[in-house]
Scaffold this active site. Sequence first.
Site, PDB file in Angstrom:
ATOM      1  N   LEU A  26       0.860  -1.182   0.000  1.00 27.44           N
ATOM      2  CA  LEU A  26       0.000   0.000   0.000  1.00 27.44           C
ATOM      3  C   LEU A  26       0.900   1.237   0.000  1.00 27.44           C
ATOM      4  O   LEU A  26       1.942   1.244   0.660  1.00 27.44           O
ATOM      5  CB  LEU A  26      -0.896   0.006   1.250  1.00 27.44           C
ATOM      6  N   GLU A  33      -7.947   3.510   8.775  1.00 21.86           N
ATOM      7  CA  GLU A  33      -8.738   3.347   7.557  1.00 21.86           C
ATOM      8  C   GLU A  33      -8.930   1.858   7.303  1.00 21.86           C
ATOM      9  O   GLU A  33     -10.031   1.385   7.056  1.00 21.86           O
ATOM     10  CB  GLU A  33      -8.023   4.023   6.376  1.00 21.86           C
TER      11      GLU A  33
HETATM   12  N1  LIG Z   1      -5.481   0.237  -1.934  1.00 24.57           N
HETATM   13  C1  LIG Z   1      -6.166  -0.897  -1.963  1.00 24.57           C
HETATM   14  O1  LIG Z   1      -7.346  -0.938  -1.624  1.00 24.57           O
HETATM   15  C2  LIG Z   1      -5.489  -2.158  -2.390  1.00 24.57           C
HETATM   16  C3  LIG Z   1      -6.180  -3.374  -2.351  1.00 24.57           C
HETATM   17  C4  LIG Z   1      -5.535  -4.526  -2.784  1.00 24.57           C
HETATM   18  C5  LIG Z   1      -4.236  -4.456  -3.255  1.00 24.57           C
HETATM   19  N2  LIG Z   1      -3.593  -3.266  -3.266  1.00 24.57           N
HETATM   20  C6  LIG Z   1      -2.237  -3.146  -3.804  1.00 24.57           C
HETATM   21  O2  LIG Z   1      -2.284  -3.577  -5.173  1.00 24.57           O
HETATM   22  C7  LIG Z   1      -1.089  -4.283  -5.478  1.00 24.57           C
HETATM   23  C8  LIG Z   1      -1.427  -5.730  -5.835  1.00 24.57           C
HETATM   24  O3  LIG Z   1      -2.399  -5.760  -6.861  1.00 24.57           O
HETATM   25  P1  LIG Z   1      -2.094  -6.450  -8.273  1.00 24.57           P
HETATM   26  O4  LIG Z   1      -3.238  -6.170  -9.168  1.00 24.57           O
HETATM   27  O5  LIG Z   1      -0.732  -6.072  -8.699  1.00 24.57           O
HETATM   28  O6  LIG Z   1      -1.997  -7.986  -7.908  1.00 24.57           O
HETATM   29  P2  LIG Z   1      -2.999  -9.097  -7.325  1.00 24.57           P
HETATM   30  O7  LIG Z   1      -4.252  -9.164  -8.111  1.00 24.57           O
HETATM   31  O8  LIG Z   1      -3.117  -8.936  -5.864  1.00 24.57           O
HETATM   32  O9  LIG Z   1      -2.097 -10.381  -7.564  1.00 24.57           O
HETATM   33  C9  LIG Z   1      -1.744 -10.744  -8.871  1.00 24.57           C
HETATM   34  C10 LIG Z   1      -1.600 -12.250  -8.911  1.00 24.57           C
HETATM   35  O10 LIG Z   1      -2.755 -12.852  -8.320  1.00 24.57           O
HETATM   36  C11 LIG Z   1      -3.226 -13.898  -9.128  1.00 24.57           C
HETATM   37  N3  LIG Z   1      -4.495 -13.475  -9.720  1.00 24.57           N
HETATM   38  C12 LIG Z   1      -5.013 -12.219  -9.793  1.00 24.57           C
HETATM   39  N4  LIG Z   1      -6.221 -12.247 -10.367  1.00 24.57           N
HETATM   40  C13 LIG Z   1      -6.479 -13.514 -10.666  1.00 24.57           C
HETATM   41  C14 LIG Z   1      -7.586 -14.191 -11.267  1.00 24.57           C
HETATM   42  N5  LIG Z   1      -8.680 -13.518 -11.671  1.00 24.57           N
HETATM   43  N6  LIG Z   1      -7.516 -15.512 -11.413  1.00 24.57           N
HETATM   44  C15 LIG Z   1      -6.423 -16.208 -10.985  1.00 24.57           C
HETATM   45  N7  LIG Z   1      -5.348 -15.643 -10.418  1.00 24.57           N
HETATM   46  C16 LIG Z   1      -5.382 -14.308 -10.253  1.00 24.57           C
HETATM   47  C17 LIG Z   1      -2.156 -14.133 -10.160  1.00 24.57           C
HETATM   48  O11 LIG Z   1      -1.232 -15.036  -9.544  1.00 24.57           O
HETATM   49  P3  LIG Z   1      -0.410 -16.150 -10.394  1.00 24.57           P
HETATM   50  O12 LIG Z   1       0.579 -15.347 -11.214  1.00 24.57           O
HETATM   51  O13 LIG Z   1       0.191 -17.004  -9.351  1.00 24.57           O
HETATM   52  O14 LIG Z   1      -1.435 -16.838 -11.263  1.00 24.57           O
HETATM   53  C18 LIG Z   1      -1.538 -12.775 -10.341  1.00 24.57           C
HETATM   54  O15 LIG Z   1      -0.199 -12.801 -10.797  1.00 24.57           O
HETATM   55  C19 LIG Z   1      -0.215  -4.199  -4.236  1.00 24.57           C
HETATM   56  O16 LIG Z   1       0.589  -3.035  -4.337  1.00 24.57           O
HETATM   57  C20 LIG Z   1      -1.242  -4.064  -3.131  1.00 24.57           C
HETATM   58  O17 LIG Z   1      -0.696  -3.466  -1.963  1.00 24.57           O
HETATM   59  C21 LIG Z   1      -4.189  -2.124  -2.854  1.00 24.57           C
END
Ligand SMILES: NC(=O)c1ccc[n+]([C@@H]2O[C@H](COP(=O)([O-])OP(=O)(O)OC[C@H]3O[C@@H](n4cnc5c(N)ncnc54)[C@H](OP(=O)(O)O)[C@@H]3O)[C@@H](O)[C@H]2O)c1
Length: 187
Positions: A26, A33
């Site tokens: 984050l 929050e």
């Molecule tokens: N501010 C907020 O509210 C908030 C909330 C959540 C996250 N975040 C931030 O967002 C970032 C992470 O988000 P991101 O989008 O980069 O990654 P993510 O969706 O958390 O993770 C990506 C990985 O998850 C798996 N994945 C995601 N969607 C999938 C689906 N529909 N089906 C199967 N596997 C799936 C895949 O793993 P595999 O490669 O192993 O298949 C993909 O490589 C971080 O910086 C986190 O701190 C912020």
Amino acid sequence: MTMEPKPLRIIAAADSNMGIGICGNLPWHLPNEYKYFLSKMTSVSAAGKKNLVIWGKGSAIKDCSSLPNCYGVVLSRTLSSVPKNANYLCRDLLSAIDLALLPPLSEEIETIWVIGGVKPFEEAMKHPACDRIYLTNIMATFNTDTFFPEFDRDAFKLLDEFPEVPSEIQEENGIRYKFQVFQRVCK
Ligand SMILES: NC(=O)c1ccc[n+]([C@@H]2O[C@H](COP(=O)([O-])OP(=O)(O)OC[C@H]3O[C@@H](n4cnc5c(N)ncnc54)[C@H](OP(=O)(O)O)[C@@H]3O)[C@@H](O)[C@H]2O)c1
């Protein structure tokens, strides 16, 4: 088998540019929050019921105990076993949603929450059961590399107020933010 639909909800926090993350973390440190909104909202259910919380592998949930009253599902196509911080591993969002709709969990699960990241948010907001987006507006700009997806603001309308959600501006660590609830008004 007829499956009863269950509400599917998104909860997130985004800055003024809709940024949500940086280098897998984050961009901000706003424990109240997190505690007040994400942890509180996802833990509310009727007596005897629990919620299902779904996140992508890269979205940091330290352990399920930080989200009480929930079963945790991690999405990944590459992991081969359930990580310690989750109860279930699913290959895609629809399989995770099915966990809540089919036995043995269907009787127990009340609400399905999607808490990140980008793809799970995108897929969830297109799902017909997605009726609300809880989105904290962090009223500042951070260095971010991950962004909350665009969503149809004619389909999801920002509510002026919502029960149990403070409508006044919050402040923590010098950062101002407001809790927002968007309700789907059409399918
Ligand atoms: N501010 C907020 O509210 C908030 C909330 C959540 C996250 N975040 C931030 O967002 C970032 C992470 O988000 P991101 O989008 O980069 O990654 P993510 O969706 O958390 O993770 C990506 C990985 O998850 C798996 N994945 C995601 N969607 C999938 C689906 N529909 N089906 C199967 N596997 C799936 C895949 O793993 P595999 O490669 O192993 O298949 C993909 O490589 C971080 O910086 C986190 O701190 C912020």
